[in-house]
Write a protein that holds these residues in place. Sequence first.
Motif, PDB file in Angstrom:
ATOM      1  N   LEU A   1      40.996  84.721  43.729  1.00  0.00           N
ATOM      2  CA  LEU A   1      41.657  85.138  43.669  1.00  0.00           C
ATOM      3  C   LEU A   1      43.105  85.040  44.639  1.00  0.00           C
ATOM      4  CD1 LEU A   1      40.969  88.975  41.802  1.00  0.00           C
ATOM      5  CD2 LEU A   1      42.066  86.586  40.928  1.00  0.00           C
ATOM      6  N   GLY A   2      42.253  85.034  46.024  1.00  0.00           N
ATOM      7  CA  GLY A   2      43.346  84.731  47.375  1.00  0.00           C
ATOM      8  C   GLY A   2      43.780  83.318  47.036  1.00  0.00           C
TER       9      GLY A   2
ATOM     10  N   ASP B   1      46.280  82.795  44.711  1.00  0.00           N
ATOM     11  CA  ASP B   1      47.512  83.166  45.206  1.00  0.00           C
ATOM     12  C   ASP B   1      47.932  82.621  45.806  1.00  0.00           C
ATOM     13  OD1 ASP B   1      49.883  85.472  45.230  1.00  0.00           O
ATOM     14  OD2 ASP B   1      49.185  86.062  46.980  1.00  0.00           O
ATOM     15  N   THR B   2      47.349  81.786  46.909  1.00  0.00           N
ATOM     16  CA  THR B   2      48.178  80.688  47.572  1.00  0.00           C
ATOM     17  C   THR B   2      48.327  79.763  47.103  1.00  0.00           C
ATOM     18  OG1 THR B   2      45.960  80.103  48.192  1.00  0.00           O
ATOM     19  CG2 THR B   2      47.601  81.412  49.663  1.00  0.00           C
TER      20      THR B   2
ATOM     21  N   ARG C   1      48.502  73.218  57.786  1.00  0.00           N
ATOM     22  CA  ARG C   1      48.332  74.557  57.467  1.00  0.00           C
ATOM     23  C   ARG C   1      50.199  74.820  57.679  1.00  0.00           C
ATOM     24  NH1 ARG C   1      45.132  78.500  59.776  1.00  0.00           N
ATOM     25  NH2 ARG C   1      43.492  77.251  59.517  1.00  0.00           N
TER      26      ARG C   1
ATOM     27  N   MET D   1      49.520  81.513  54.603  1.00  0.00           N
ATOM     28  CA  MET D   1      49.435  79.605  55.443  1.00  0.00           C
ATOM     29  C   MET D   1      48.692  79.378  53.860  1.00  0.00           C
ATOM     30  SD  MET D   1      46.967  78.062  56.131  1.00  0.00           S
ATOM     31  CE  MET D   1      45.192  79.086  56.567  1.00  0.00           C
TER      32      MET D   1
ATOM     33  N   ASP E   1      32.757  79.197  50.494  1.00  0.00           N
ATOM     34  CA  ASP E   1      33.208  78.302  51.255  1.00  0.00           C
ATOM     35  C   ASP E   1      34.648  78.673  52.046  1.00  0.00           C
ATOM     36  OD1 ASP E   1      31.318  76.457  51.289  1.00  0.00           O
ATOM     37  OD2 ASP E   1      32.327  75.142  49.883  1.00  0.00           O
ATOM     38  N   GLY E   2      35.761  79.698  51.164  1.00  0.00           N
ATOM     39  CA  GLY E   2      36.657  80.486  51.267  1.00  0.00           C
ATOM     40  C   GLY E   2      37.506  79.892  51.200  1.00  0.00           C
ATOM     41  N   ILE E   3      39.087  80.914  51.148  1.00  0.00           N
ATOM     42  CA  ILE E   3      40.152  80.437  50.859  1.00  0.00           C
ATOM     43  C   ILE E   3      40.955  78.596  50.737  1.00  0.00           C
ATOM     44  CG2 ILE E   3      42.825  81.048  49.989  1.00  0.00           C
ATOM     45  CD1 ILE E   3      41.896  83.974  50.850  1.00  0.00           C
ATOM     46  N   VAL E   4      40.992  78.428  52.467  1.00  0.00           N
ATOM     47  CA  VAL E   4      41.611  77.290  52.356  1.00  0.00           C
ATOM     48  C   VAL E   4      40.717  76.135  51.572  1.00  0.00           C
ATOM     49  CG1 VAL E   4      41.816  75.609  54.394  1.00  0.00           C
ATOM     50  CG2 VAL E   4      42.592  77.919  54.921  1.00  0.00           C
ATOM     51  N   SER E   5      39.395  75.594  51.586  1.00  0.00           N
ATOM     52  CA  SER E   5      38.713  74.829  51.143  1.00  0.00           C
ATOM     53  C   SER E   5      38.594  75.066  49.265  1.00  0.00           C
ATOM     54  CB  SER E   5      37.572  74.517  51.256  1.00  0.00           C
ATOM     55  OG  SER E   5      36.528  75.440  50.903  1.00  0.00           O
TER      56      SER E   5
END
Lengths: 882, 126
Positions: free
Chosen positions: A226-227, A230-231, A359, A338, A34-38
């Motif tokens: 890990l992405g 980090d955010t 964002r 971001m 699903d990626g870093i944002v989600s």
Amino acid sequence: MENLKKTVLYDEHVRLGGKMVDFGGYNMPVNYSDGIVSEHLAARRSAGLFDISHMGRFVVYGPQAAEFLQHVLTNNVNALDVGESQYTLVPTETGGALDDAYLYRFFEDNYLLVVNAANAEKDIAYLSDVIGGFDARLEDRSEEIGMISIQGPESKGILLSLADSPILTEPLRNALNVVMLNGVEVWVAKTGYTGEAIGYELFMNAEDTPPMWRELVERGAKPVGLGARDTLRLEAGLPLYGHELGMDADGKEIPVYAIPMAKFAVSFAETKGDFVGRAALSRQHEAFERIFTRHFDDISDLPRMVKPFAMLGKGIPRAGCRITRNGDDIGFVTSGSMVPYYKTAGAGLATEFTDEVDRRFIGLALVSSDLLPDDRIEIDIRGRAEGGVIVEWHLRSDAPPYSRAIIYGKDKDVEEVDISADYKSKALNLIREGISNHLWRQTECINLIPSEQSHSRASSLLSILDPSFRYAEHKKMKSFYDFDVFYYHGTKFIHRVEQLLSEEMKKYFGCGEAEIRATSGQMANTAVFSALMDFKNRADRKTEAARLGYVLNNHIIRGGHLSAQPMGALHDYIAVDPLTEKPALVNFPVCADNPYKVDIEETAKLIEQYRPELIILGKSMVLHKEPVSEVRRIVDELDVETVIMYDMAHVLGLTGKYFQEPFAEGAEIVTGSTHKTFFGTQRGVIASNYKEGETKYDLWEAIENRVFPGSVSNHHLGTLVGLLMATYEMNCFKDEYQKNVIENAKSFAKALADAGLDVAGDPAISYTETHQVIVRVGYSAGAEIAEKLEENNIIVNYQATPDEEGFTASGALRLGVSEMTRFGFGKDEFGQAAKLIADLLLRGKDIAAEVAALRSGFTDMKYCFNDDEAVHEIDRLADVLA
Amino acid sequence: MAKVLDELYYTEDHEWLRVDGNVGFVGITDFAQGHLGDIAYIELPDAGSRFAAGEVFGVVESIKTASDLLMPVSGTVAEKNDSAEQSPEKVNADAYDSWLIKIELEDMGELDKLLRADAYTELTKE
């Protein structure tokens, strides 16, 4: 990639579609499908799950384990009790960081040190070398122990659904516990690297780790790579070794005090001795203090510090981007990205997350130490100077269970108020609104706030009589054999009132002294603490007065009142323990099976160990009698020189045979507010049984002195007259009133439980021995439900239970029966009220009209003088004031 | 498996080009968006800017990394896609639906140097 190490969860990551990368020599997921944002948003809104088994886990034990850790780490190991953990750093001799780490003390005889994966080999080589000089051992247990982190508002509920106990850890950051989860032993730490208000790190056997991971995913925790790790840590302002710690972009060592956490993670306690880097860190600390107080002239030991900033211009600030101020180079970005966030609607406690995602571009920068929040900077992004601004923080976690993004430039939500110059219409409006609020609260509402009480008509009217705008300062003088000397004239009436009130209070408590000039319970406590300090230092007035320590009290999360905490009235009077560098405070231990009840056996051990100078009994969330006689017995048996004080604020009006007789049971000082279970008015009182001639009578005189002139000049003479009437009422009617209050509380509690609500406490004693009933309504739902009850004319206050993180996470309501008892409510009426509350809470029924109807039949106050003759005189009083 | 559309031209740097007469639309491929992950920021040139084939015309950034955008053929920017710049997650959602710039081609002959679907599929085989 083949040479990379794999954690015990590698197969899980691959199965979940993890995009695998090299991180610190480990093959780790940067994100899942699903990626870093989600993933970032899931950790903030629900629960994120992190594999942190790549980190280094070292166990340190042996007779000199603590001495060794004091030497190689920056924090104060002595501040760690069993069940606590701390952020710490592995310093270099020159005041930089070899690594940053977390130190956990799950057990009495060993410490667990968790370090960064990329530094683990370097760390163990260094630590193994140094430990040779100590009688202690260090073992690398990274392979045998797996480590999972679960972070976010739902993490607690998910873990509890797998636990065999109702409590994971104390609801405090850094608390530890050993718990059975999913059938295996797990060391649970209330820690994390996301800034989440609620989050846990779990240690368990390596082979138990994959099943635990799968179970947590099954129960709704979203795997986070890990992405997003980090955010999340960037948004929380937490340092990452290699970015905010270690070597900087110019190849220079970053001083430890450059990171904000150094303030808590570096200790110069005497017991640390000459630890690694002490001299350099001490110089940095001096510079830090100058910077903190905005003296920027001599800060060469700490020229740059890590500060959060928000982008105003375009682009993503990346680590290494140079930063200028008015064209001058002042540092560089250490981390930037971001970061997504959910937008919110509403204000204050009613703030809600929407489903709309926005964002923002934010970062951390190592920049000149003299930069302040709101200062403008320029960030060099691909050769363009883009605008930015220093901010205080990007995220706040002080309203659990959520951590909330703080967006630069968002204005405070201000409620509109009429600031026009139309004073006459505003004045008339004030009167109208005052009347309507009064009538609503007095005729339509069922008030169940346990710390409130309506006054009788006589008490109310007397409170606004003439003395209410006068002064009557007075002081006992030895020259006149302790006769009270008044500083003002026209005070004969109030003088008489004070003498009578003092005598009535002594009669009420069954003691020899009462001080009635404090205008609140909090002030009464402050005066007592101040007097105790004065008394402690009475033989030496020439040197700095020593503060109090140790003090034994009830912890605020277990119902202790603010007025007995370092954050409240104890603030200026409690010592700092040089060993732990924390307030010299110990808390009453509670029973494992009943967090509302003090554990006497454990209390005896604590009193023996700490020999406290002051013991403060009393709570604001109180279901049981306080163990006054037990504490007296322990103190006498151990021959501890102390003062036993009982802050009776909540239960002051229950003093007597149905509840407790504090002086008969062994208390020396009683304080309290006079308007909770007592009949009002809103004031404080201090009572004592010290006798003239005994040593501690000096303490009593100090108390009188710290009330006046120590705390008050004008002592609100009007409410003093009202209080005398209320005390007459109490002394006259207490037998019936107190009996009814306690019976009503028990029957109300039973009725609420019978109606299907979750009532806290011991059913064997009908849940309560006081005027209070605690109802659990679901984690963090307290505020919303209290608001809903108010809309339906029932006034309560929401309350955090002993396992919740604070008032915004409150999952309980605190209900009190004293005021409605005074208006004549009995078993039947409280039974009806319980049913109505259940109708609203369990069935969503609108009960406003039924509540108002029930209340309207009970508006005449009982337990006060209301026969014809009394009413006639009270009417005259009203006429005089009309 | 990343999506590749038959009718487009591709660069080895993962831009796509759709040609309609002498007008072209340039974007990044599905393979590229997948590798970048969540796209956080896109910077595009204003209309009127001219770039030679292979020149950097903008940048696309994910949370973890920044990537230059390279011009597939020489041309002048006729329009940039504001919506992609403002909501870069649209490129993640559908890389071929979200063009980045509209250009006027200068030399149709340059198209021969670009990859067609088969060759690009081969290039991005994992």
